[in-house]
Write a protein that holds these residues in place. Structure first.
Motif, PDB file in Angstrom:
ATOM      1  N   ILE A  73     109.295  67.379  50.794  1.00 44.96           N
ATOM      2  CA  ILE A  73     108.511  68.183  51.461  1.00 44.96           C
ATOM      3  C   ILE A  73     108.657  69.470  51.221  1.00 44.96           C
ATOM      4  N   THR A  74     107.704  70.228  50.788  1.00 49.00           N
ATOM      5  CA  THR A  74     107.479  71.631  50.471  1.00 49.00           C
ATOM      6  C   THR A  74     106.593  72.472  51.218  1.00 49.00           C
ATOM      7  N   SER A  75     106.222  73.702  50.822  1.00 49.24           N
ATOM      8  CA  SER A  75     105.100  74.261  51.449  1.00 49.24           C
ATOM      9  C   SER A  75     103.661  73.874  50.970  1.00 49.24           C
ATOM     10  N   GLU A  76     103.811  73.216  49.944  1.00 48.84           N
ATOM     11  CA  GLU A  76     102.661  72.807  49.321  1.00 48.84           C
ATOM     12  C   GLU A  76     102.297  71.322  49.803  1.00 48.84           C
ATOM     13  N   PRO A  77     101.036  71.290  50.479  1.00 50.64           N
ATOM     14  CA  PRO A  77     100.691  69.808  51.091  1.00 50.64           C
ATOM     15  C   PRO A  77     100.692  68.837  49.847  1.00 50.64           C
ATOM     16  N   LYS A  78     101.259  67.495  50.178  1.00 49.67           N
ATOM     17  CA  LYS A  78     101.219  66.438  49.327  1.00 49.67           C
ATOM     18  C   LYS A  78     100.648  65.281  49.986  1.00 49.67           C
ATOM     19  N   SER A  79     100.008  64.471  49.149  1.00 46.19           N
ATOM     20  CA  SER A  79      99.346  63.242  49.872  1.00 46.19           C
ATOM     21  C   SER A  79     100.437  62.075  49.787  1.00 46.19           C
ATOM     22  N   PHE A  80     100.629  61.403  50.848  1.00 48.38           N
ATOM     23  CA  PHE A  80     101.351  60.275  50.828  1.00 48.38           C
ATOM     24  C   PHE A  80     100.543  59.239  51.431  1.00 48.38           C
ATOM     25  N   LYS A  81     100.662  57.729  51.139  1.00 48.88           N
ATOM     26  CA  LYS A  81     100.014  56.698  51.540  1.00 48.88           C
ATOM     27  C   LYS A  81     101.331  55.759  52.043  1.00 48.88           C
ATOM     28  N   PHE A  82     100.867  55.128  53.344  1.00 51.43           N
ATOM     29  CA  PHE A  82     101.668  54.233  54.051  1.00 51.43           C
ATOM     30  C   PHE A  82     100.997  53.190  54.487  1.00 51.43           C
ATOM     31  N   GLN A  83     101.786  52.049  54.750  1.00 54.32           N
ATOM     32  CA  GLN A  83     101.030  51.078  55.478  1.00 54.32           C
ATOM     33  C   GLN A  83     101.593  51.080  56.995  1.00 54.32           C
ATOM     34  N   LYS A  84     100.794  50.618  58.006  1.00 53.69           N
ATOM     35  CA  LYS A  84     101.058  50.223  59.287  1.00 53.69           C
ATOM     36  C   LYS A  84     100.665  48.881  59.713  1.00 53.69           C
ATOM     37  N   HIS A  85     101.451  48.328  60.518  1.00 57.62           N
ATOM     38  CA  HIS A  85     101.151  46.901  60.886  1.00 57.62           C
ATOM     39  C   HIS A  85     100.315  47.379  62.141  1.00 57.62           C
ATOM     40  N   GLN A  86      99.068  46.508  62.304  1.00 55.73           N
ATOM     41  CA  GLN A  86      98.292  46.558  63.415  1.00 55.73           C
ATOM     42  C   GLN A  86      98.120  45.421  63.988  1.00 55.73           C
ATOM     43  N   VAL A  87      97.788  45.376  65.211  1.00 55.05           N
ATOM     44  CA  VAL A  87      97.661  44.061  65.839  1.00 55.05           C
ATOM     45  C   VAL A  87      96.477  44.518  66.801  1.00 55.05           C
ATOM     46  N   ASP A  88      94.945  43.811  66.500  1.00 51.51           N
ATOM     47  CA  ASP A  88      93.858  44.091  67.099  1.00 51.51           C
ATOM     48  C   ASP A  88      93.420  43.022  67.693  1.00 51.51           C
ATOM     49  N   GLY A  89      93.470  42.778  68.966  1.00 48.98           N
ATOM     50  CA  GLY A  89      93.171  41.462  69.653  1.00 48.98           C
ATOM     51  C   GLY A  89      93.985  40.321  68.869  1.00 48.98           C
ATOM     52  N   TRP A  90      93.341  39.462  68.381  1.00 50.10           N
ATOM     53  CA  TRP A  90      94.092  38.319  67.853  1.00 50.10           C
ATOM     54  C   TRP A  90      94.008  38.654  66.164  1.00 50.10           C
ATOM     55  N   TYR A  91      93.546  39.736  65.608  1.00 43.93           N
ATOM     56  CA  TYR A  91      93.628  39.965  64.315  1.00 43.93           C
ATOM     57  C   TYR A  91      94.847  40.888  63.899  1.00 43.93           C
ATOM     58  N   GLU A  92      95.636  40.433  62.973  1.00 45.11           N
ATOM     59  CA  GLU A  92      96.676  41.487  62.607  1.00 45.11           C
ATOM     60  C   GLU A  92      96.549  41.736  61.278  1.00 45.11           C
ATOM     61  N   SER A  93      96.762  42.981  60.785  1.00 44.37           N
ATOM     62  CA  SER A  93      96.533  43.489  59.533  1.00 44.37           C
ATOM     63  C   SER A  93      97.645  44.636  58.983  1.00 44.37           C
ATOM     64  N   ASP A  94      97.596  44.727  57.858  1.00 48.84           N
ATOM     65  CA  ASP A  94      98.616  46.102  57.425  1.00 48.84           C
ATOM     66  C   ASP A  94      97.776  47.020  56.450  1.00 48.84           C
ATOM     67  N   PRO A  95      96.852  47.924  57.240  1.00 48.82           N
ATOM     68  CA  PRO A  95      95.916  48.774  56.375  1.00 48.82           C
ATOM     69  C   PRO A  95      96.722  50.071  55.877  1.00 48.82           C
ATOM     70  N   GLU A  96      96.196  50.523  54.914  1.00 54.07           N
ATOM     71  CA  GLU A  96      96.924  51.497  54.277  1.00 54.07           C
ATOM     72  C   GLU A  96      96.360  52.887  54.875  1.00 54.07           C
ATOM     73  N   PHE A  97      97.297  53.939  55.018  1.00 57.30           N
ATOM     74  CA  PHE A  97      96.861  55.157  55.557  1.00 57.30           C
ATOM     75  C   PHE A  97      97.390  56.301  54.624  1.00 57.30           C
ATOM     76  N   GLU A  98      96.582  57.223  54.903  1.00 56.39           N
ATOM     77  CA  GLU A  98      96.926  58.517  53.985  1.00 56.39           C
ATOM     78  C   GLU A  98      97.369  59.774  54.810  1.00 56.39           C
ATOM     79  N   ALA A  99      98.143  60.608  54.436  1.00 57.95           N
ATOM     80  CA  ALA A  99      98.536  61.843  55.080  1.00 57.95           C
ATOM     81  C   ALA A  99      98.678  62.909  54.142  1.00 57.95           C
ATOM     82  N   TRP A 100      98.508  64.206  54.554  1.00 64.67           N
ATOM     83  CA  TRP A 100      99.008  65.420  54.003  1.00 64.67           C
ATOM     84  C   TRP A 100     100.008  65.949  54.544  1.00 64.67           C
ATOM     85  N   VAL A 101     101.198  65.675  54.034  1.00 64.65           N
ATOM     86  CA  VAL A 101     102.548  66.389  54.653  1.00 64.65           C
ATOM     87  C   VAL A 101     102.845  67.713  53.788  1.00 64.65           C
ATOM     88  N   ALA A 102     103.269  68.649  54.722  1.00 61.25           N
ATOM     89  CA  ALA A 102     103.725  69.979  54.218  1.00 61.25           C
ATOM     90  C   ALA A 102     104.915  70.465  55.175  1.00 61.25           C
TER      91      ALA A 102
END
Length: 182
Positions: A73-102
């Motif tokens: 991580i530097t002072s210049e924002p970089k994009s990172f993708k990650f997956q997060k396990h979610q449980v929405d009612g009876w539906y479980e999934s691992d959608p991909e998220f993105e974040a600008w980290v700096a």
């Protein structure tokens, strides 16, 4: 004298007792009604419990996901993708998220959501020469500072992820409103 007193007491207690007896028809009505109500209630309670089950589940306090090593991580924002396990009612999934980290000017690491607060398009860092060193949304021209402060078009600053640093890695948690800018 004692006999007179006993006779006085008995005179109040000897009133005839009128019992209301239940007829056969009433007995059958109560028995069949109770049984029918019980038999109808069991499946109804099962369906009700099944429909509200997700509401009754204990909620966890925002899970954090390991995203990147802290040294990257530097002072210049970089994009990172990650997956997060979610449980929405009876539906479980691992959608991909993105974040600008700096790393901010205060030395603290922060992560911004790339979702534009105008209409939900994805913003990119430093991709428009007209707005150098800013996040720019190609859909409607919204742009933001490095801390996610909205400069034009968008009504609110970019949301930020909760950040946790542990054992040299950056962990990202739930998204919340931006607290870096006012």
């Amino acid at each position: 004298m004692a006999d007179e007193m006993n006779q006085g007491i008995h005179s109040h207690e000897e009133k005839p007792i009128h019992r209301r007896e239940m007829s056969r028809r009433q007995f059958l009505s109560y028995t069949l009604g109770g049984t029918g109500g019980f038999l109808a209630g069991v499946p109804l309670m099962s369906m009700l419990r099944f429909s509200v089950d997700p509401i009754l589940q204990k909620k966890t306090a925002g899970d954090f996901v390991k995203v990147v090593e802290e040294t990257q991580i530097t002072s210049e924002p970089k994009s990172f993708k990650f997956q997060k396990h979610q449980v929405d009612g009876w539906y479980e999934s691992d959608p991909e998220f993105e974040a600008w980290v700096a790393k901010g000017s205060d030395g603290k690491i922060f992560a911004l959501s790339p979702v534009c607060k105008h209409l939900g398009c994805t913003v990119n860092w430093n991709n428009n020469p007209q707005y150098p060193n800013q996040y720019f949304c190609p859909c409607h021209g919204a742009h933001y500072t490095i801390d996610g402060k909205n400069l034009a078009v968008a009504p609110l600053p970019l949301d930020e992820y909760q950040v946790k640093i542990e054992n040299g890695f950056v962990y990202l948690g739930p998204v919340e409103p931006n607290t870096r800018v006012k």
